[in-house]
Write an enzyme that holds these catalytic residues in place. Sequence first.
Site, PDB file in Angstrom:
ATOM      1  NE  ARG A  11       0.518   4.828   2.325  1.00  0.00           N
ATOM      2  CZ  ARG A  11       1.262   4.127   1.471  1.00  0.00           C
ATOM      3  NH1 ARG A  11       2.736   4.363   1.369  1.00  0.00           N
ATOM      4  NH2 ARG A  11       0.818   3.145   1.054  1.00  0.00           N
TER       5      ARG A  11
ATOM      6  CD  GLU B 145      -2.329   7.373   5.433  1.00  0.00           C
ATOM      7  OE1 GLU B 145      -1.599   6.140   5.441  1.00  0.00           O
ATOM      8  OE2 GLU B 145      -3.275   7.462   4.728  1.00  0.00           O
TER       9      GLU B 145
ATOM     10  CB  CYS C 175      -2.534  11.856  -3.697  1.00  0.00           C
ATOM     11  SG  CYS C 175      -1.570  13.047  -4.350  1.00  0.00           S
TER      12      CYS C 175
ATOM     13  NE  ARG D 163       0.575   1.584   4.392  1.00  0.00           N
ATOM     14  CZ  ARG D 163       0.243   0.932   3.254  1.00  0.00           C
ATOM     15  NH1 ARG D 163       0.766  -0.293   2.802  1.00  0.00           N
ATOM     16  NH2 ARG D 163      -1.039   1.055   2.806  1.00  0.00           N
TER      17      ARG D 163
END
Length: 358
Positions: free
Chosen positions: A189, A141, A103, A187
């Site tokens: 994502r 992802e 990112c 988790r």
Amino acid sequence: MKDVLDDNLLEEPAAQYSLFEPEFKPNLQEKFTFIDLFAGIGGFRIAMQNLGGKCIFSSEWDEQAQKTYEANFGDLPYGDITLEETKAFIPEKFDILCAGFPCQAFSIAGKRGGFEDTRGTLFFDVAEIIRRHQPKAFFLENVKGLKNHDKGRTLKTILNVLREDLGYFVPEPEIVNAKNFGVPQNRERIYIVGFHKSTGVNSFSYPEPLDKIVTFADIREEKTVPTKYYLSTQYIDTLRKHKERHESKGNGFGYEIIPDDGIANAIVVGGMGRERNLVIDHRITDFTPTTNIKGEVNREGIRKMTPREWARLQGFPDSYVIPVSDASAYKQFGNSVAVPAIQATGKKILEKLGNLYD
């Protein structure tokens, strides 16, 4: 695939050449082909191979991750994907591009947030490869924080490039939680998928959560864990004082013990990723320290999860080879994708592509 001995191409060891016998051999009767960018240790690759795909190119710059990847798949990923020399090895045609890219913010002050505005970021390289090769689909992802990164401008720019500049059908991205797909890890994502206009795909639904509850007890080590994973009395004391200080300030930060019937917090690199996933395991009988610790090995049974347990939290099979040090292994699994969630979404992509692979 171009000849890796071409003097004008990369000097580094090239993919598809290895001394290792791969643990996860490629499909000889592949249903589709894919490339694996920012490959890490091959979480995407396991998922897509399980669905019948054949990986025909992979790229990963971290040398320790390359080592793990090669030990399991038999080929060494190419390095820096930002280099034209690396991009030159990508086959002209492949069906699906897979990438878990980092990112990064874009410099789009006063601009529309188009393709050129992403130049200098790793997303630009992903978009450029899509533009050049026109795969039937892509599967990206990223961390959940991408959704609100730079007040939402980063994701808006990414979607604008994929939809408007590249012309792909891109449904709204989805926050997918690994715990809903058979692994005991909380988790989240963000997944972004897209389809080439030639496929005719104009709708897409992400996979529904499985009706299956998995807890830490399902993935814990079967045998007694080595003493080195048990915390010292002094370190536990430090963790408790640290947590008390934060709690007194109204913060929830600190170590956490995951019960056998619970699920792990997201495993991450740094930021107390291991300390927020401690467990109680009383099977230890030898409390003699095997590493340099301050204090003694605790008698409360408090230990870190092992690298193999972290592998299981990400859905990696036990046949997956871990050829690196514990420190590297924690980093690699912490940075990886959750294989079952990737596979469930990959299956949905293939269903949409339908008769292309029948």
